[in-house]
Each structure stands twice: as C-alpha cells, then as structure tokens.
Scaffold this motif. Structure first.
Motif, PDB file in Angstrom:
ATOM      1  N   ALA A 231      -1.357  14.369 -16.850  1.00 37.10           N
ATOM      2  CA  ALA A 231      -0.859  15.064 -18.041  1.00 37.10           C
ATOM      3  C   ALA A 231       0.422  15.850 -17.778  1.00 37.10           C
ATOM      4  N   ASP A 232       0.820  15.975 -16.512  1.00 33.81           N
ATOM      5  CA  ASP A 232       2.012  16.761 -16.186  1.00 33.81           C
ATOM      6  C   ASP A 232       3.276  16.054 -16.648  1.00 33.81           C
ATOM      7  N   GLU A 233       4.269  16.850 -16.957  1.00 31.72           N
ATOM      8  CA  GLU A 233       5.564  16.305 -17.357  1.00 31.72           C
ATOM      9  C   GLU A 233       6.226  15.597 -16.176  1.00 31.72           C
ATOM     10  N   LEU A 234       6.915  14.510 -16.467  1.00 30.89           N
ATOM     11  CA  LEU A 234       7.728  13.843 -15.454  1.00 30.89           C
ATOM     12  C   LEU A 234       9.060  14.573 -15.339  1.00 30.89           C
ATOM     13  N   THR A 235       9.407  14.974 -14.121  1.00 25.09           N
ATOM     14  CA  THR A 235      10.641  15.714 -13.889  1.00 25.09           C
ATOM     15  C   THR A 235      11.639  14.844 -13.127  1.00 25.09           C
ATOM     16  N   GLN A 236      12.842  15.384 -12.939  1.00 20.56           N
ATOM     17  CA  GLN A 236      13.853  14.653 -12.178  1.00 20.56           C
ATOM     18  C   GLN A 236      13.407  14.443 -10.737  1.00 20.56           C
ATOM     19  N   GLN A 237      12.630  15.378 -10.204  1.00 25.33           N
ATOM     20  CA  GLN A 237      12.105  15.197  -8.849  1.00 25.33           C
ATOM     21  C   GLN A 237      11.248  13.938  -8.750  1.00 25.33           C
ATOM     22  N   HIS A 238      10.408  13.713  -9.755  1.00 21.65           N
ATOM     23  CA  HIS A 238       9.565  12.517  -9.758  1.00 21.65           C
ATOM     24  C   HIS A 238      10.429  11.256  -9.821  1.00 21.65           C
ATOM     25  N   CYS A 239      11.462  11.295 -10.635  1.00 18.73           N
ATOM     26  CA  CYS A 239      12.359  10.137 -10.743  1.00 18.73           C
ATOM     27  C   CYS A 239      13.069   9.874  -9.423  1.00 18.73           C
ATOM     28  N   ASP A 240      13.513  10.940  -8.764  1.00 16.67           N
ATOM     29  CA  ASP A 240      14.218  10.783  -7.489  1.00 16.67           C
ATOM     30  C   ASP A 240      13.284  10.263  -6.401  1.00 16.67           C
ATOM     31  N   LEU A 241      12.032  10.710  -6.426  1.00 17.90           N
ATOM     32  CA  LEU A 241      11.061  10.205  -5.457  1.00 17.90           C
ATOM     33  C   LEU A 241      10.810   8.716  -5.681  1.00 17.90           C
ATOM     34  N   ALA A 242      10.686   8.309  -6.941  1.00 16.62           N
ATOM     35  CA  ALA A 242      10.498   6.891  -7.256  1.00 16.62           C
ATOM     36  C   ALA A 242      11.697   6.069  -6.795  1.00 16.62           C
ATOM     37  N   ALA A 243      12.893   6.609  -6.973  1.00 16.75           N
ATOM     38  CA  ALA A 243      14.105   5.897  -6.551  1.00 16.75           C
ATOM     39  C   ALA A 243      14.155   5.737  -5.035  1.00 16.75           C
ATOM     40  N   ALA A 244      13.758   6.779  -4.307  1.00 12.82           N
ATOM     41  CA  ALA A 244      13.732   6.692  -2.842  1.00 12.82           C
ATOM     42  C   ALA A 244      12.695   5.682  -2.374  1.00 12.82           C
ATOM     43  N   LEU A 245      11.568   5.644  -3.054  1.00 17.24           N
ATOM     44  CA  LEU A 245      10.530   4.652  -2.750  1.00 17.24           C
ATOM     45  C   LEU A 245      11.071   3.238  -2.933  1.00 17.24           C
ATOM     46  N   GLN A 246      11.720   2.995  -4.065  1.00 17.04           N
ATOM     47  CA  GLN A 246      12.256   1.665  -4.354  1.00 17.04           C
ATOM     48  C   GLN A 246      13.305   1.260  -3.317  1.00 17.04           C
ATOM     49  N   ALA A 247      14.168   2.189  -2.954  1.00 16.94           N
ATOM     50  CA  ALA A 247      15.210   1.893  -1.969  1.00 16.94           C
ATOM     51  C   ALA A 247      14.611   1.584  -0.601  1.00 16.94           C
ATOM     52  N   THR A 248      13.538   2.278  -0.243  1.00 18.34           N
ATOM     53  CA  THR A 248      12.868   2.024   1.036  1.00 18.34           C
ATOM     54  C   THR A 248      12.274   0.627   1.069  1.00 18.34           C
ATOM     55  N   LEU A 249      11.575   0.262   0.013  1.00 22.22           N
ATOM     56  CA  LEU A 249      11.011  -1.087  -0.080  1.00 22.22           C
ATOM     57  C   LEU A 249      12.100  -2.133   0.076  1.00 22.22           C
TER      58      LEU A 249
ATOM     59  N   ASN B  79       0.824  -1.211   0.000  1.00 20.45           N
ATOM     60  CA  ASN B  79       0.000   0.000   0.000  1.00 20.45           C
ATOM     61  C   ASN B  79       0.857   1.260   0.000  1.00 20.45           C
ATOM     62  N   PHE B  80       1.990   1.210   0.688  1.00 23.00           N
ATOM     63  CA  PHE B  80       2.941   2.323   0.666  1.00 23.00           C
ATOM     64  C   PHE B  80       3.389   2.609  -0.767  1.00 23.00           C
ATOM     65  N   TYR B  81       3.757   1.570  -1.482  1.00 24.05           N
ATOM     66  CA  TYR B  81       4.208   1.728  -2.864  1.00 24.05           C
ATOM     67  C   TYR B  81       3.076   2.282  -3.730  1.00 24.05           C
ATOM     68  N   THR B  82       1.856   1.795  -3.492  1.00 26.43           N
ATOM     69  CA  THR B  82       0.706   2.269  -4.266  1.00 26.43           C
ATOM     70  C   THR B  82       0.408   3.734  -3.982  1.00 26.43           C
ATOM     71  N   ASP B  83       0.479   4.142  -2.719  1.00 24.01           N
ATOM     72  CA  ASP B  83       0.203   5.538  -2.365  1.00 24.01           C
ATOM     73  C   ASP B  83       1.180   6.488  -3.063  1.00 24.01           C
ATOM     74  N   VAL B  84       2.444   6.119  -3.092  1.00 27.69           N
ATOM     75  CA  VAL B  84       3.425   6.972  -3.768  1.00 27.69           C
ATOM     76  C   VAL B  84       3.205   6.929  -5.283  1.00 27.69           C
ATOM     77  N   THR B  85       2.789   5.778  -5.783  1.00 28.04           N
ATOM     78  CA  THR B  85       2.457   5.660  -7.205  1.00 28.04           C
ATOM     79  C   THR B  85       1.360   6.653  -7.585  1.00 28.04           C
ATOM     80  N   PHE B  86       0.324   6.754  -6.754  1.00 32.86           N
ATOM     81  CA  PHE B  86      -0.746   7.728  -6.996  1.00 32.86           C
ATOM     82  C   PHE B  86      -0.191   9.155  -6.961  1.00 32.86           C
ATOM     83  N   HIS B  87       0.666   9.442  -5.988  1.00 33.99           N
ATOM     84  CA  HIS B  87       1.219  10.789  -5.854  1.00 33.99           C
ATOM     85  C   HIS B  87       2.041  11.164  -7.086  1.00 33.99           C
ATOM     86  N   LEU B  88       2.635  10.176  -7.711  1.00 36.66           N
ATOM     87  CA  LEU B  88       3.439  10.424  -8.910  1.00 36.66           C
ATOM     88  C   LEU B  88       2.587  10.540 -10.172  1.00 36.66           C
TER      89      LEU B  88
END
Length: 665
Positions: A255-273, A187-196
């Motif tokens: 519809a928003d552009e994916l930025t480096q911030q989004h990529c870094d947030l995804a990377a932090a999520l993956q590392a936490t898992l 659910n943690f991964y899903t919540d961040v997925t929604f935020h992204l």
C-alpha cells in the motif's frame, strides 16, 4: 509421430497432496505436436482459471487432444520436462512422509494420474523425461528456423540450476555451460521485486518501473554483490543481498507510495541483469561465432534486456520463445521427444494461436442470448470496420476471435483494444478496467508494413509478432502515440501480418483509414484476478465486471443494457465456487469465522458473511441466488437482500472466487 508435452504439478485442482509452494512447478501446460508441427498448445490456467497454476495439466492435455481429434491412446510419446530420477526421489519421499500415499515410480504415478483423468491405461514406456533447461532451450531453438544458433536458457531455477548455454547446429544442441542456482539472476530479480513491495510473478512490473529511474544511483551497491569472471563466468553473493537492500531503502509495503528511490532501485536492478547477461553472451558468441541467438526461460521475457542484446549487434538475429516462462516447457519437451525418434524437422513458429477456439457465430450467439438480461447484441458482416469506428470514437473494446494464444501475451485473439493516440486511454484501462498500477505501459499492435516507419528497428529485421522486444519510438511519433509509448519513449511492439491474422490486420487497417494511425493499443483480456479469458462466458463476465465499453466476439458486437443495474440482477444468476476454492467455517473463542481458502496458495483466505457462506454451501450452478435464498428459510425476507449483500456477491464474482452463470432461456 504424435507427441504430447506436459508440464506442471502433480495434484489435480481439487487436491493439495504434495503441498507444492505456489511459486514452484507453475504455469502448467500441454503441447501436442504431430510430425514436427504444433497442432495445439494450452495453458492449464486458461481452463482451471487459476493464474500461474501449478496443478497437473490434465485439462490442458484433454483440450489439446480434443482440438486435434486424437485420443490419449494415439500418442507415441508423452514428454515430461523433469528428470526421472528427481521425480522418483520426490515420490519416494512422499511414501515415507505419508504412508497412505503408496509407493510409485515416476512412470507408475504418471500412469495413474492420466488414468484418473482419461480412464485409459497408458503404456509407461511412452513417458520421455528431459532436463528442465534443455526443454527451455529446445522450445526456442527448434521452432526458430535457425540452422546454427547460440541458445541461452535462463530463469529462476530448475533442477538445481538457473541457466544453461548451448551451441545448436543441424538440429542438435550441445551443452556448453550450466549455472548453479546460487548464481540465479532470476531469483535475484525476484528478491528485489519482493523488496519493492510486489508479489510473485510481478517481475515484469519492476521492468516497467525501471524506466522511471536512474540506475547510477544504486549501481555501486549491486556491483559489490557480484564479479564478472573469465570465460563467461560470474559470481554472485546472495548472502548480503537483503542487507544491501535495507541499506538502500526499507522494504516497501504493497500500500506504500512508489517513490523515486524505488524507481532508481528498479533501474539499478535492470542494469545489473543486463550487464551480466551480456557478459555471458559476448563470451560464448566469441567462442562459437554464432550469428543467431535463441532465448528462453522466464528471464527471457524481459523485453528491455532483449532490446539491449539486439542493439549491441553481436548477433544478427535473435529469436525469443514467446512462451519463455515455464509454460513453454511442455513445448520444448515435446520437441526433444520428437527429435529423439524422428528426422522430420520442427516447423518454424509463425504464430501462437494454438489454443481453444471461441466458436462459430451460431454457438457464440447461443451463449450470448443466455445473458439477455444484461447484454444486447448485434451481428455485422464488417465487424472489423465497426470495431475500428468504436475505437476511433473512444471506446475500450474487448476482442475475442478464433483460437486463443499460447503464452503470457494476448496477440489479437483475446485482447482489450483502445485508441493508442491518447494517454488518457492508458490511465483509464489501468485504473478502471485492469485495476492495476498507473505506471505500467501498454503495447502497440502495428501493421507490419509501418513498423520501421514508426520504430527504430534494425533495417534487416522485419517481423516481431510476439511482443518480446521493445524499440525506441521515433521522435515524430512519440506525441502521436501517448497511450502506447513508455516514459523512456520505447514500446513493446507486436507486428501484425495479414497472412497470419487477417481479421486483426483488417481491424487495424480500418482504424488506420479512419485516423491515419496504423496501430491499436493491445493488452490482455482479463482483470487483475484472472488469467486471460478463454471462452464466451468468461469474456462476458469480464465485460460485465469491468468498465469495458464494448465487447466483440466473432462477428457479434455486445453492449451492456444498463451498467448501473447489474448489481440488482445478480440474484437471477446461478452461483458456484470456482475450482480450487473451499469453504471453511471456524469457531474461535465464541467468534465464528466463515472463510474461503484454496488448494493452490495457503497464504490466501477470504472472509465471508454468514449469509453468503450458507448460500455457497448449497450452490451447485443449478439454482439461482433467489432460489437458494427461498430454500434457506431462516434467511428469507427483505432484510437479507440488501446493498452489502449484493456488493459482497459482486466482489466475489469480480475476484473470480465464484462463478455466476445465467439460466438457459
């Protein structure tokens, strides 16, 4: 001993009585095992054509029985991955909320559900109920071939828990720990997925996005939410998750552009898992001294995490159930019912080609000929060599052979294939065939013999046939495999064995002879609106509504006669609404609305023109658009058949909201 495992919702495709949220009881499926051997396994979505369907798996059950030539009355057990008391409680609540629903126990309701489909009264004593996470764990352990193993079932949640750890020895599993849903990593991964800015079931996209990011940028923010504790425990404070995410970056819109911030947030999520899962596994490996690990549950589909687990060396062997999502619950439940009553061992899982057969050459050609206004075809005795030549010349190929795969991955029987050497093929498939984000990687299907030569795989391991792990690509091959090498120089590989899938092996081997590369790009045969294709008609539909160059079914190669005039020929086809879709006409302040809604996701509706609405009201798959128009006198005339009208039909067809079929020649 004949056991049918069933998982999914309680409504038929035409119903929404239980109002089950789209993200619950999803990935319905059926699995049939005979004396410990899986003889059929089918996901309901492949038949009702609704991705991740949470409807009752009645079509899947029927297909499993049809494949094996058994009747419902032949079954010894019908296994359900749900606690009986939980279902009893839900049915009692329904009886209170909806008095017309009636009063049922779990057994009498399931008996009625099967009666509606099969017209056979099943003995209610044949139902065998099992725990959700135990079914996940069983789906991985019993077919793994391991005698001793640690087993981790980990997902979003099921029956109040988000995971469980088992010690398995001599075909018995002992539960060591459960984790409450308040600590759900899924659910943690899903919540961040929604935020992204992604939607339900898009977690795999975020896993791919993580490779573009720097985890260190936001790791400290996530570390404030959890603590690792002794004995494989951890705490997670979800109450502050949303606030923390907004401190990092506002919620992204689709519809928003994916930025480096989004990529870094995804990377932090993956590392936490990865950190938390490794913490759990390290402790229990130390306690049990198991050298083998089995993984199942939706989180186990995170192949980047699986790579890390394997690379740490705390386990010599790791088996990941290829259907780790909830679709695999039917398999695990069937295994548990079998082991409850029989000493016969479950056979190891060597492949997942367990679904519907595409048909023999005669039946394939008969169906193709109905599409003769759109396609031309030719049969070959050396179809693998011919297809390899098409790939080497730059064609993107739809490839359908034999029995469909069970699980979320296409593994060479319902696949889109391309030359792996050129990055342009990755971009082309993402943008104009699959209609998906350009950052997403594709997988290589590699001849088993060459896997160690190209990828950094532990020397003692050989087979990775299910796309459940990523591995580093060796430096000398990174530039040679642009279309199947991710931005971090990894690849989610599928090793292909001549013994398991000789036709797919022959195709790749032929491509190897032509190019020197023993690999093809392999992705699932579907667009972004549908499940993987299951039948000849579905393959042709996907072919005609995408920019695939070539379609191969069995020994038959198919090409479009003239792609530019497909729109103009749509009126020759017979339409009907796809299953689960409903027409709704509304009037609001003198503003008439014509909508399509469905029985599986209340948040989805599609606006129609009045003309299309009227036509679909009368569509029954027995009359062409032209015939329907001629019957609706008020819409006769050339003004009705214009470019916007044809575009609307094509759009609905491409989104699989309507089904179009040719008349029989």
């Amino acid at each position: 001993m004949l056991v049918l495992g069933l998982t999914g919702g309680l409504d038929l495709i035409s119903e929404n009585i239980f109002k089950i949220p789209f993200g619950s009881q999803h990935d319905a499926s059926a699995t049939l095992i005979e004396n410990g051997k899986i003889i059929a396994a089918v996901e309901e979505e492949r038949l009702n054509r609704n991705k991740h369907t949470n409807k009752a798996p009645m079509k899947a059950a029927e297909e499993c029985l049809s494949i094996s030539n058994y009747l419902l009355s032949d079954l010894d057990w019908i296994a359900i991955p749900l606690l009986e008391k939980s279902l009893d409680h839900s049915l009692a609540h329904m009886a209170i909320e909806q008095p017309d629903f009636g009063c049922y126990t779990s057994r009498t309701f399931l008996q009625k559900l099967l009666m509606r489909k099969f017209n056979i009264a099943v003995n209610p004593d044949k139902f065998y109920f099992v725990n959700h996470h135990e079914a996940h764990a069983a789906s991985a352990y019993y077919p793994s071939s391991f005698e001793h193993a640690l087993v981790l079932a980990i997902d979003g949640e099921g029956q109040g828990y988000c995971g469980a750890v088992y010690s398995a020895t001599h075909q018995e599993m002992k539960q060591l720990r459960t984790y409450s849903r308040q600590r759900s990593l899924g659910n943690f991964y899903t919540d961040v997925t929604f935020h992204l800015g992604f939607k339900e079931f898009d977690e795999y996209k975020v896993m791919g996005l993580a490779s573009y990011g720097d985890s260190s940028r936001y790791r400290s923010k996530f570390k404030e939410l959890y603590s690792l504790q002794s004995e494989g425990n951890y705490d997670f404070d979800f109450s502050e998750l949303e606030e923390r995410l907004y401190q990092i970056i506002p919620r992204r819109l689709k519809a928003d552009e994916l930025t480096q911030q989004h990529c870094d947030l995804a990377a932090a999520l993956q590392a936490t898992l990865e950190e938390i899962v490794l913490h759990v596994l390290t402790y229990f490996q130390g306690e049990t001294n198991h050298k083998n690990l089995c993984l199942a549950g939706g989180v186990a589909l995170n192949c980047t995490m699986n790579k890390l687990i394997l690379s740490k060396g705390i386990f010599e062997n790791v088996f990941v159930q290829p259907a780790s999502h909830d679709g695999g619950l039917s398999m695990g439940a069937a295994f548990l019912a079998h082991t409850h009553s029989s000493a016969t061992r479950i056979e190891p899982l060597s492949h997942v080609y367990l679904g519907t057969h595409i048909g023999d050459d005669q039946s394939i050609v008969k169906q193709i000929e109905k599409w003769s206004d759109f396609c031309e075809y030719e049969q070959f005795v050396n179809i693998e060599e011919v297809t390899a030549q098409c790939l080497a010349q730059g064609s993107i190929v739809g490839w359908c052979q034999g029995r469909a795969e069970f699980g979320p991955r296409a593994l060479g029987n319902r696949s889109i294939l391309a030359d792996p050497r050129y990055g342009s093929n990755k971009d082309r498939i993402n943008s104009i065939v699959k209609m998906r984000e350009l950052f997403r990687p594709f997988a290589p299907a590699v001849l088993e013999k060459y896997a160690h030569e190209i990828y950094q795989i532990p020397a003692h391991l050989k087979n990775f046939p299910f796309m459940t792990f990523t591995f580093d690509v060796k430096d000398e091959y990174v530039s040679k495999l642009e279309a199947v090498t991710h931005v971090d120089d990894t690849a989610r590989i599928q090793t292909v064995s001549k013994e398991i899938n000789p036709r797919f092996w022959n195709l790749i081997n032929s491509f190897h002879k032509l190019t020197g590369i023993p690999i093809v790009l392999n992705t699932s045969f579907n667009n972004n609106c549908e499940p993987i294709v299951n039948s000849v008609d579905e393959a042709i539909t996907c072919f005609l509504t995408s920019d695939l160059d070539v379609l191969v079914i069995g020994n038959t190669l198919i090409r479009k006669i003239n792609p530019s005039i497909i729109h103009n020929k749509l009126l020759q086809l017979m339409p009907k609404l796809s299953e689960g879709w409903l027409l709704c006409g509304t009037s609001l302040l003198d503003n008439e609305q014509y909508l399509l809604r469905n029985t599986f996701n209340d948040n989805v509706s599609i606006t129609l023109s009045r003309g299309i609405f009227e036509l679909l009201l009368h569509a029954n798959s027995f009359a062409t658009f032209t015939e329907l128009i001629s019957r609706l006198v008020k819409y006769k005339g050339t003004d009705f058949i214009n470019e916007p009208f044809l575009n609307e039909i094509y759009s609905l067809w491409s989104r699989r909201v309507i089904t179009l079929r040719p008349t029989s020649n």
